[in-house]
Design a protein around this motif. Structure first.
Motif, mmCIF file in Angstrom:
data_model
loop_
_atom_site.group_PDB
_atom_site.id
_atom_site.type_symbol
_atom_site.label_atom_id
_atom_site.label_comp_id
_atom_site.label_asym_id
_atom_site.label_seq_id
_atom_site.Cartn_x
_atom_site.Cartn_y
_atom_site.Cartn_z
ATOM 1 N N SER A 220 1.120 -1.276 0.024
ATOM 2 C CA SER A 220 -0.191 0.242 0.121
ATOM 3 C C SER A 220 1.095 1.451 0.005
ATOM 4 N N SER A 223 2.565 1.073 -3.505
ATOM 5 C CA SER A 223 1.422 2.052 -4.636
ATOM 6 C C SER A 223 1.671 3.564 -4.360
ATOM 7 N N ARG A 224 1.239 4.207 -3.038
ATOM 8 C CA ARG A 224 0.646 5.683 -2.895
ATOM 9 C C ARG A 224 1.836 6.218 -3.083
#
Length: 293
Positions: A220, A223-224
């Motif tokens: 996560s 991905s950010r």
């Protein structure tokens, strides 16, 4: 001296400038632009005043209209065409074409804070920039002066033009990001390394989990960060690169569509066709045919 790559792309090695010129600015008139699908080490600014049918920059083929103005970075493949309509004669063309080397101002200027807008302009020009609005009008006026000027006066006008472009918000990229011949610089060294890895492994299956592990982040968090640095998700970024690579193969080789699909890492021909159509608004067969007409 020129190199021929796959009998399609012409790579010009010699400078487009004479030994005594820092800036070349020529008025082109005739029944064509004198172009083929080529690239060169110089930056190019071209204003089309009349004539012409299409402009091909990187992986983007667009219709030409009077007043078309673009700024192309070095080594970006391009071609200007003047293809007549069926049963019609070609119309004459007229263009102002300016060439200058990217190191015109030396190398140290890129490290100066005051030159940051210009550095960003040159970085963006690697994809080709379409110039519009009032910026286009002001730029045309400068180019009309440049074609008549010589020596130092022409150089001063070029600097005035570059200053105008570096401050403008009326420039749009022409070629897709994936068509760049070199990996783009990233605001994050980790994401830059990931982008290089992706470009070197396009034919393989690339998983977000593996990329995140490579840079020591959770999926996560990675991905950010990737979205913030590239303005796209990992799948979107990979797809753009694969389609851009497909465009190069369509343009510069005689590989079949099936062979290109395999070389670009697509498992499904139908998925490739859908993605290509989505980005270029035409199937790959039509794209190749248009480039070779």
């Amino acid at each position: 001296m020129i190199d021929v790559i796959d009998m399609k792309l012409i790579a010009e090695k010699s400078s487009l400038l004479s030994a005594s010129d820092l800036v070349a600015c020529n008025l082109v008139r005739g029944m064509d632009f004198g172009d083929v699908w080529h690239c060169h080490p110089a930056c190019e600014i071209t204003l089309v005043r009349r004539g012409g049918s299409e402009r091909w920059v990187g992986d983007t083929l667009e219709p030409l209209a009077p007043g078309d103005l673009v700024f192309l970075g070095p080594e970006l493949p391009h071609d200007y065409r003047n293809t007549p309509l069926p049963n019609q004669r070609p119309k004459p063309v007229e263009a102002i074409v300016t060439h200058f080397m990217p190191h015109l101002l030396g190398e140290e200027w890129r490290t100066l804070a005051v030159m940051e807008p210009l550095r960003r302009l040159f970085e963006r020009a690697r994809r080709g920039l379409r110039i519009g609005g009032r910026t286009r009008d002001h730029a045309e006026a400068i180019l009309l002066k440049m074609v008549r000027a010589q020596g130092l006066r022409r150089l001063i006008l070029l600097l005035e033009l570059l200053d105008l472009l570096s401050r403008s918000k009326q420039l749009t990229a022409i070629s897709s990001e994936g068509f760049l011949l070199k990996p783009r610089t990233s605001s994050s060294d980790r994401i830059g390394a990931v982008c290089v890895y992706i470009e070197q492994n396009l034919t393989s299956t690339i998983r977000v989990t593996d990329l995140a592990r490579m840079v020591g982040l959770s999926e996560s968090a990675f991905s950010r960060l990737f979205k913030r640095c590239t303005n796209s998700t990992v799948p979107q970024y990979i797809n753009r690169l694969r389609i851009a690579h497909a465009c190069r193969l369509l343009a510069e080789t005689d590989l079949t569509i099936a062979e290109i699909i395999r070389q670009c890492g697509y498992q499904s021909p139908a998925h490739f066709q859908r993605q290509f159509q989505k980005i270029h608004r035409r199937p790959p067969q039509t794209y190749r045919r248009a480039l070779r007409e």
